[in-house]
Write a protein that holds these residues in place. Structure first.
Motif, PDB file in Angstrom:
ATOM      1  N   PRO A   1       0.844  -1.202   0.000  1.00 31.19           N
ATOM      2  CA  PRO A   1       0.000   0.000   0.000  1.00 31.19           C
ATOM      3  C   PRO A   1       0.877   1.249   0.000  1.00 31.19           C
ATOM      4  O   PRO A   1       2.051   1.227   0.359  1.00 31.19           O
ATOM      5  CB  PRO A   1      -0.797  -0.127   1.298  1.00 31.19           C
ATOM      6  N   ALA A   2       0.297   2.351  -0.402  1.00 34.30           N
ATOM      7  CA  ALA A   2       1.039   3.611  -0.375  1.00 34.30           C
ATOM      8  C   ALA A   2       1.452   3.936   1.051  1.00 34.30           C
ATOM      9  O   ALA A   2       0.784   3.546   2.022  1.00 34.30           O
ATOM     10  CB  ALA A   2       0.177   4.734  -0.947  1.00 34.30           C
TER      11      ALA A   2
ATOM     12  N   ARG B   1       3.804   9.427   8.668  1.00 33.79           N
ATOM     13  CA  ARG B   1       4.255   8.987   7.341  1.00 33.79           C
ATOM     14  C   ARG B   1       5.778   8.939   7.283  1.00 33.79           C
ATOM     15  O   ARG B   1       6.360   8.091   6.600  1.00 33.79           O
ATOM     16  CB  ARG B   1       3.703   9.939   6.266  1.00 33.79           C
ATOM     17  N   ASN B   2       6.457   9.838   8.012  1.00 34.58           N
ATOM     18  CA  ASN B   2       7.926   9.822   8.021  1.00 34.58           C
ATOM     19  C   ASN B   2       8.456   8.504   8.590  1.00 34.58           C
ATOM     20  O   ASN B   2       9.478   7.982   8.135  1.00 34.58           O
ATOM     21  CB  ASN B   2       8.462  10.989   8.855  1.00 34.58           C
ATOM     22  N   THR B   3       7.752   7.972   9.598  1.00 28.20           N
ATOM     23  CA  THR B   3       8.153   6.690  10.167  1.00 28.20           C
ATOM     24  C   THR B   3       8.064   5.592   9.118  1.00 28.20           C
ATOM     25  O   THR B   3       8.961   4.745   8.979  1.00 28.20           O
ATOM     26  CB  THR B   3       7.272   6.344  11.382  1.00 28.20           C
ATOM     27  N   VAL B   4       6.996   5.592   8.351  1.00 28.98           N
ATOM     28  CA  VAL B   4       6.801   4.571   7.323  1.00 28.98           C
ATOM     29  C   VAL B   4       7.825   4.718   6.209  1.00 28.98           C
ATOM     30  O   VAL B   4       8.456   3.732   5.794  1.00 28.98           O
ATOM     31  CB  VAL B   4       5.368   4.654   6.752  1.00 28.98           C
ATOM     32  N   THR B   5       8.026   5.935   5.706  1.00 27.33           N
ATOM     33  CA  THR B   5       8.984   6.117   4.601  1.00 27.33           C
ATOM     34  C   THR B   5      10.400   5.778   5.040  1.00 27.33           C
ATOM     35  O   THR B   5      11.192   5.263   4.252  1.00 27.33           O
ATOM     36  CB  THR B   5       8.925   7.566   4.078  1.00 27.33           C
ATOM     37  N   GLY B   6      10.737   6.030   6.319  1.00 34.53           N
ATOM     38  CA  GLY B   6      12.061   5.659   6.798  1.00 34.53           C
ATOM     39  C   GLY B   6      12.272   4.164   6.773  1.00 34.53           C
ATOM     40  O   GLY B   6      13.322   3.672   6.353  1.00 34.53           O
ATOM     41  N   ALA B   7      11.256   3.393   7.232  1.00 36.87           N
ATOM     42  CA  ALA B   7      11.365   1.937   7.218  1.00 36.87           C
ATOM     43  C   ALA B   7      11.429   1.405   5.792  1.00 36.87           C
ATOM     44  O   ALA B   7      12.225   0.513   5.476  1.00 36.87           O
ATOM     45  CB  ALA B   7      10.184   1.328   7.970  1.00 36.87           C
ATOM     46  N   LEU B   8      10.578   1.957   4.886  1.00 38.62           N
ATOM     47  CA  LEU B   8      10.578   1.492   3.496  1.00 38.62           C
ATOM     48  C   LEU B   8      11.899   1.799   2.805  1.00 38.62           C
ATOM     49  O   LEU B   8      12.409   0.985   2.029  1.00 38.62           O
ATOM     50  CB  LEU B   8       9.411   2.140   2.737  1.00 38.62           C
ATOM     51  N   SER B   9      12.471   2.963   3.087  1.00 40.51           N
ATOM     52  CA  SER B   9      13.752   3.324   2.470  1.00 40.51           C
ATOM     53  C   SER B   9      14.846   2.345   2.874  1.00 40.51           C
ATOM     54  O   SER B   9      15.687   1.950   2.048  1.00 40.51           O
ATOM     55  CB  SER B   9      14.152   4.747   2.876  1.00 40.51           C
TER      56      SER B   9
END
Length: 481
Positions: free
Chosen positions: A41-42, A54-62
């Motif tokens: 999911p986005a 959202r920053n927490t999620v993008t950090g993990a995805l990165s």
């Protein structure tokens, strides 16, 4: 195909959320719950579903993308990467701890041993100098001066810092009568590494080695690590007697402490040391001279080193700063015949590389400015007073119970205590808050005299009195039981 909603993922509030997301997503990929090509999911949707930023999620995805768990396709989304199907649970069940590859014979033997419990700096623990008497303010001043030198933050060389080797060569020529120059010195991570280097460069598996009996356990362990065959040579309170050595020997190495035997304290006479050098030259045996504690000789000047008694001797001389300065320094040195320097430097390069440069520079200045020699002179006086006090206590409190092997040198004193289990005695002494080592542990073979080695350098008067009084009680108790 899109990965289903993440509503089943539970996060713990008091632990880093980004790390939890990374671990949860990577585990689902490794376990095959998320398959190759599935789209996540986005990031905005994941953040909304889990109630995190959202920053927490993008950090993990990165992080997962950087490590190859996920693939980002611009304009399409983030997908599970390929290749993880080869590592699914049906292939290798990592959750059930699969059989690990085996150890070597040496590793297997080590795995069967219990790791000895370390009781740091108890009174009477061997090998600890009087740290309270160390000139810490002077040392700190010298170290601060060295810390401002940028080139000491980089690399220097496997042999060791040149000013330290030059200062050592000058000091050892005068104080120990060692014949050497700076290019013959290799700086090591303490004496133990120096012994290991000797074994690595000079021995093949199965080569015979002569060791003192009793003798330094650390040296035996370092030599045995290279699958050598150890042959003990009996030593008494006078040190090793060359007449006991075989006229012909296949030994490649003999490890020896001639100017202050460890642990009994005996000092080989000058004729015996010369005879030992002649024997080594005739038989083609390298002598590893461990100059342990020899700076602390209480009557007259320290005994001259074996290495300097003749030209071109087959002697590898080693020492360290653990007793003369402090153990945490972890700096030692080897003095080698010139043809051996190259092979030893290659071996050190392969073993661990360079020794800590800032510490070497600090020691070099400490020696060059005369602080080292002044500290040793003060410690000789201080240790002599402690030794005399301990010897008087033993004579008054342990008369008829223990017999000292009383050589006036070093930082410890050995007691022979017949009729006791000295391992049990050490355990009881430790429980009472005092250190010490079982005399039997230094021996090889069945005939092992019992007793104690007591380090006195790290004790004060009150501790010595309390320790010897407690030892008297324990000896009496052990003999009754």
């Amino acid at each position: 195909m899109q990965i289903p909603a993440l509503s089943d993922l539970a996060l713990i509030a008091d632990q880093p959320l980004q790390r939890q997301l990374y671990q949860a997503f990577s585990l689902r990929i490794r376990d095959g719950l998320w398959r190759e090509g599935q789209r996540l999911p986005a990031s905005r949707q994941i953040a909304s579903d889990l109630g995190v930023s959202r920053n927490t999620v993008t950090g993990a995805l990165s992080q997962l993308i950087a490590e190859g768990f996920l693939v980002a396709r611009p304009g399409s989304g983030t997908f599970v990467a390929a290749g993880f199907e080869r590592h699914q649970p049906e292939a290798v069940n990592w959750q059930q701890q699969p059989q690990l590859p085996g150890l070597s014979h040496y590793g297997t033997a080590l795995a069967a041993k219990a790791m000895p419990e370390v009781h740091a700096q108890l009174p009477f623990t061997l090998g600890i100098p009087d740290l309270r008497a160390f000139p810490l303010s002077v040392w700190n001043r010298v170290q601060r001066q060295q810390q401002d030198r940028l080139h000491l933050l980089g690399y220097d060389g496997y042999q060791g810092y040149a000013p330290l080797r030059e200062a050592l060569a000058d000091y050892l020529r005068v104080s120990r009568q060692v014949q050497c120059h700076a290019d013959q010195i290799v700086i090591t991570q303490g004496a133990q590494q120096a012994i290991s280097l000797c074994a690595q460069v000079l021995l093949d598996p199965g080569d015979p080695v002569l060791v003192e009996n009793p003798g330094y356990v650390g040296a035996r362990r370092a030599l045995q690590a290279h699958a050598t065959a150890l042959t003990p040579v009996d030593v008494d309170h006078r040190g090793l007697q060359p007449a006991q050595l075989p006229a012909a020997s296949a030994a490649k190495i003999m490890y020896i402490t001639p100017t202050h035997h460890y642990p009994l304290g005996g000092i080989m006479s000058a004729p015996d040391r010369l005879e030992l050098l002649d024997w080594a030259a005739r038989t083609g045996t390298w002598l590893i001279e461990d100059d342990y504690d020899s700076e602390f000789h209480f009557h007259g000047h320290p005994i001259a080193a074996l290495q300097g008694m003749a030209a071109q001797t087959p002697v590898l001389y080693l020492g360290s700063f653990s007793k003369t300065l402090f153990p945490a320094l972890r700096l030692g040195y080897l003095i080698l015949p010139e043809p051996l320097v190259g092979p030893f430097l290659h071996a050190k390069r392969h073993m661990d590389g360079e020794s800590p440069l800032l510490q070497q520079a600090t020691v070099a200045q400490f020696v060059q400015e005369g602080h080292f020699q002044r500290h040793l002179r003060r410690m000789r006086v201080r240790y002599r007073e402690k030794w005399e006090h301990l010897a008087a206590l033993i004579a008054s409190e342990l008369d008829g119970l223990a017999t000292p092997v009383a050589e006036s040198a070093g930082m410890h004193l050995v007691l022979r205590i017949p009729g006791v289990n000295d391992d049990a005695l050490v355990r009881d002494l430790t429980d009472a808050g005092f250190g010490g080592t079982a005399l039997s542990s230094y021996y090889v073979g069945q005939d092992r005299p019992t007793g104690l080695a007591l380090g006195f350098a790290n004790t004060d008067e009150r501790q010595r009195i309390a320790g010897i009084c407690r030892l008297r009680e324990l000896i009496l108790s052990h003999r009754k039981s």
